[in-house]
Design a protein around this motif. Sequence first.
Motif, PDB file in Angstrom:
ATOM      1  N   THR B  15      40.297 -51.228 111.694  1.00  0.00           N
ATOM      2  CA  THR B  15      40.105 -52.444 112.486  1.00  0.00           C
ATOM      3  C   THR B  15      38.706 -52.450 113.095  1.00  0.00           C
ATOM      4  N   GLY B  16      38.155 -53.649 113.193  1.00  0.00           N
ATOM      5  CA  GLY B  16      36.830 -53.818 113.751  1.00  0.00           C
ATOM      6  C   GLY B  16      35.691 -53.673 112.767  1.00  0.00           C
ATOM      7  N   GLN B  17      35.993 -53.192 111.577  1.00  0.00           N
ATOM      8  CA  GLN B  17      34.951 -52.961 110.583  1.00  0.00           C
ATOM      9  C   GLN B  17      34.611 -54.244 109.824  1.00  0.00           C
ATOM     10  N   ARG B  18      33.596 -54.117 108.982  1.00  0.00           N
ATOM     11  CA  ARG B  18      33.140 -55.241 108.145  1.00  0.00           C
ATOM     12  C   ARG B  18      33.125 -54.776 106.697  1.00  0.00           C
ATOM     13  N   VAL B  19      33.575 -55.668 105.791  1.00  0.00           N
ATOM     14  CA  VAL B  19      33.570 -55.337 104.369  1.00  0.00           C
ATOM     15  C   VAL B  19      33.008 -56.506 103.574  1.00  0.00           C
ATOM     16  N   THR B  20      32.578 -56.196 102.368  1.00  0.00           N
ATOM     17  CA  THR B  20      32.071 -57.229 101.456  1.00  0.00           C
ATOM     18  C   THR B  20      32.798 -57.109 100.130  1.00  0.00           C
ATOM     19  N   LEU B  21      33.379 -58.221  99.698  1.00  0.00           N
ATOM     20  CA  LEU B  21      34.044 -58.289  98.406  1.00  0.00           C
ATOM     21  C   LEU B  21      33.139 -59.046  97.451  1.00  0.00           C
ATOM     22  N   ARG B  22      33.104 -58.573  96.224  1.00  0.00           N
ATOM     23  CA  ARG B  22      32.183 -59.162  95.260  1.00  0.00           C
ATOM     24  C   ARG B  22      32.927 -59.769  94.080  1.00  0.00           C
ATOM     25  N   CYS B  23      32.362 -60.851  93.555  1.00  0.00           N
ATOM     26  CA  CYS B  23      32.981 -61.552  92.439  1.00  0.00           C
ATOM     27  C   CYS B  23      31.924 -62.020  91.452  1.00  0.00           C
ATOM     28  N   SER B  24      32.143 -61.725  90.185  1.00  0.00           N
ATOM     29  CA  SER B  24      31.302 -62.285  89.119  1.00  0.00           C
ATOM     30  C   SER B  24      32.137 -63.263  88.318  1.00  0.00           C
ATOM     31  N   PRO B  25      31.746 -64.524  88.258  1.00  0.00           N
ATOM     32  CA  PRO B  25      32.552 -65.521  87.558  1.00  0.00           C
ATOM     33  C   PRO B  25      32.478 -65.349  86.043  1.00  0.00           C
ATOM     34  N   ARG B  26      33.323 -66.087  85.339  1.00  0.00           N
ATOM     35  CA  ARG B  26      33.248 -66.121  83.882  1.00  0.00           C
ATOM     36  C   ARG B  26      31.886 -66.656  83.469  1.00  0.00           C
ATOM     37  N   SER B  27      31.421 -66.206  82.330  1.00  0.00           N
ATOM     38  CA  SER B  27      30.147 -66.678  81.824  1.00  0.00           C
ATOM     39  C   SER B  27      30.165 -68.201  81.678  1.00  0.00           C
ATOM     40  N   GLY B  28      29.189 -68.864  82.275  1.00  0.00           N
ATOM     41  CA  GLY B  28      29.093 -70.316  82.169  1.00  0.00           C
ATOM     42  C   GLY B  28      29.766 -71.085  83.290  1.00  0.00           C
ATOM     43  N   ASP B  29      30.619 -70.403  84.064  1.00  0.00           N
ATOM     44  CA  ASP B  29      31.296 -71.091  85.168  1.00  0.00           C
ATOM     45  C   ASP B  29      30.366 -71.209  86.369  1.00  0.00           C
ATOM     46  N   LEU B  30      30.353 -72.388  86.973  1.00  0.00           N
ATOM     47  CA  LEU B  30      29.478 -72.631  88.115  1.00  0.00           C
ATOM     48  C   LEU B  30      30.209 -72.601  89.455  1.00  0.00           C
ATOM     49  N   SER B  31      31.503 -72.802  89.413  1.00  0.00           N
ATOM     50  CA  SER B  31      32.293 -72.808  90.648  1.00  0.00           C
ATOM     51  C   SER B  31      32.981 -71.468  90.860  1.00  0.00           C
ATOM     52  N   VAL B  32      32.956 -71.034  92.116  1.00  0.00           N
ATOM     53  CA  VAL B  32      33.676 -69.827  92.513  1.00  0.00           C
ATOM     54  C   VAL B  32      34.570 -70.175  93.696  1.00  0.00           C
ATOM     55  N   TYR B  33      35.787 -69.712  93.651  1.00  0.00           N
ATOM     56  CA  TYR B  33      36.766 -69.961  94.705  1.00  0.00           C
ATOM     57  C   TYR B  33      37.258 -68.616  95.239  1.00  0.00           C
ATOM     58  N   TRP B  34      37.563 -68.592  96.529  1.00  0.00           N
ATOM     59  CA  TRP B  34      38.162 -67.404  97.133  1.00  0.00           C
ATOM     60  C   TRP B  34      39.525 -67.765  97.709  1.00  0.00           C
ATOM     61  N   TYR B  35      40.487 -66.863  97.469  1.00  0.00           N
ATOM     62  CA  TYR B  35      41.841 -67.041  97.971  1.00  0.00           C
ATOM     63  C   TYR B  35      42.310 -65.752  98.654  1.00  0.00           C
ATOM     64  N   GLN B  36      43.210 -65.938  99.599  1.00  0.00           N
ATOM     65  CA  GLN B  36      43.863 -64.801 100.251  1.00  0.00           C
ATOM     66  C   GLN B  36      45.349 -64.880  99.949  1.00  0.00           C
ATOM     67  N   GLN B  37      45.920 -63.770  99.501  1.00  0.00           N
ATOM     68  CA  GLN B  37      47.361 -63.721  99.270  1.00  0.00           C
ATOM     69  C   GLN B  37      47.981 -62.677 100.188  1.00  0.00           C
ATOM     70  N   SER B  38      48.831 -63.136 101.091  1.00  0.00           N
ATOM     71  CA  SER B  38      49.537 -62.228 101.978  1.00  0.00           C
ATOM     72  C   SER B  38      51.013 -62.566 101.934  1.00  0.00           C
ATOM     73  N   LEU B  39      51.837 -61.635 102.396  1.00  0.00           N
ATOM     74  CA  LEU B  39      53.282 -61.833 102.325  1.00  0.00           C
ATOM     75  C   LEU B  39      53.728 -63.017 103.173  1.00  0.00           C
ATOM     76  N   ASP B  40      53.114 -63.175 104.338  1.00  0.00           N
ATOM     77  CA  ASP B  40      53.594 -64.247 105.225  1.00  0.00           C
ATOM     78  C   ASP B  40      52.934 -65.597 104.956  1.00  0.00           C
ATOM     79  N   GLN B  41      51.722 -65.608 104.424  1.00  0.00           N
ATOM     80  CA  GLN B  41      51.009 -66.875 104.221  1.00  0.00           C
ATOM     81  C   GLN B  41      50.982 -67.337 102.771  1.00  0.00           C
ATOM     82  N   GLY B  42      51.373 -66.474 101.857  1.00  0.00           N
ATOM     83  CA  GLY B  42      51.306 -66.857 100.446  1.00  0.00           C
ATOM     84  C   GLY B  42      49.871 -66.921  99.973  1.00  0.00           C
TER      85      GLY B  42
END
Lengths: 115, 114
Positions: B15-42
């Motif tokens: 707790t209290g820390q900072r992290v960075t998650l990285r994503c490389s999209p499919r070749s040619g894709d211009l849009s990137v989306y981020w989602y969170q999946q948790s048990l209570d929020q789906g």
Amino acid sequence: AQKVTQAQTEISVVEKEDVTLDCVYETRDTTYYLFWYKQPPSGELVFLIRRNSFDEQNEISGRYSWNFQKSTSSFNFTITASQVVDSAVYFCALIGEFGNEKLTFGTGTRLTIIP
Amino acid sequence: DSGVTQTPKHLITATGQRVTLRCSPRSGDLSVYWYQQSLDQGLQFLIQYYNGEERAKGNILERFSAQQFPDLHSELNLSSLELGDSALYFCASSPSDLGRQPQHFGDGTRLSIL
């Protein structure tokens, strides 16, 4: 506001049985798109199908078929002759063409195929 | 294989820390989306970038931020982490910013806050 309801939280069937996963949606958009995704135990999300609001033809892909009925706002997914590899969580999702570009997911249905 | 690459696959921090998650999209894709999946929020949409610009925002906390770089990869930064931030974070990509195009998802980053 958009909403997707998957009332079946968990379903278990014996292998080779047919099973239907229900999806009911709400949207004010005239043009919209519906999707099904599969999340196997390994955790990734796999795209299965997209259907637009103007195409109510049923679609079949191997053992998978989809029934889109605008009159009942439903987009149901049937697996015929189920196999153990079909065990996964299945998500139905909705996005509008204009104004709301957020992909809204249902809560998912956990399908377990019993050997 | 969707063609979308997410790193790391697992992240354990406190707790209290900072992290960075990285994503490389499919070749040619211009849009990137981020989602969170948790048990209570789906599955919850967080944010979308299209060709380097923020395009849509969802239920993203102020402690979270994202960006898309000129090479189209994206990073999601999570700071002042709380126990409730433990979740599976997905990145997805699509060719354009049109909602009708299917989003293809990466394998996710599982974040555990101790």
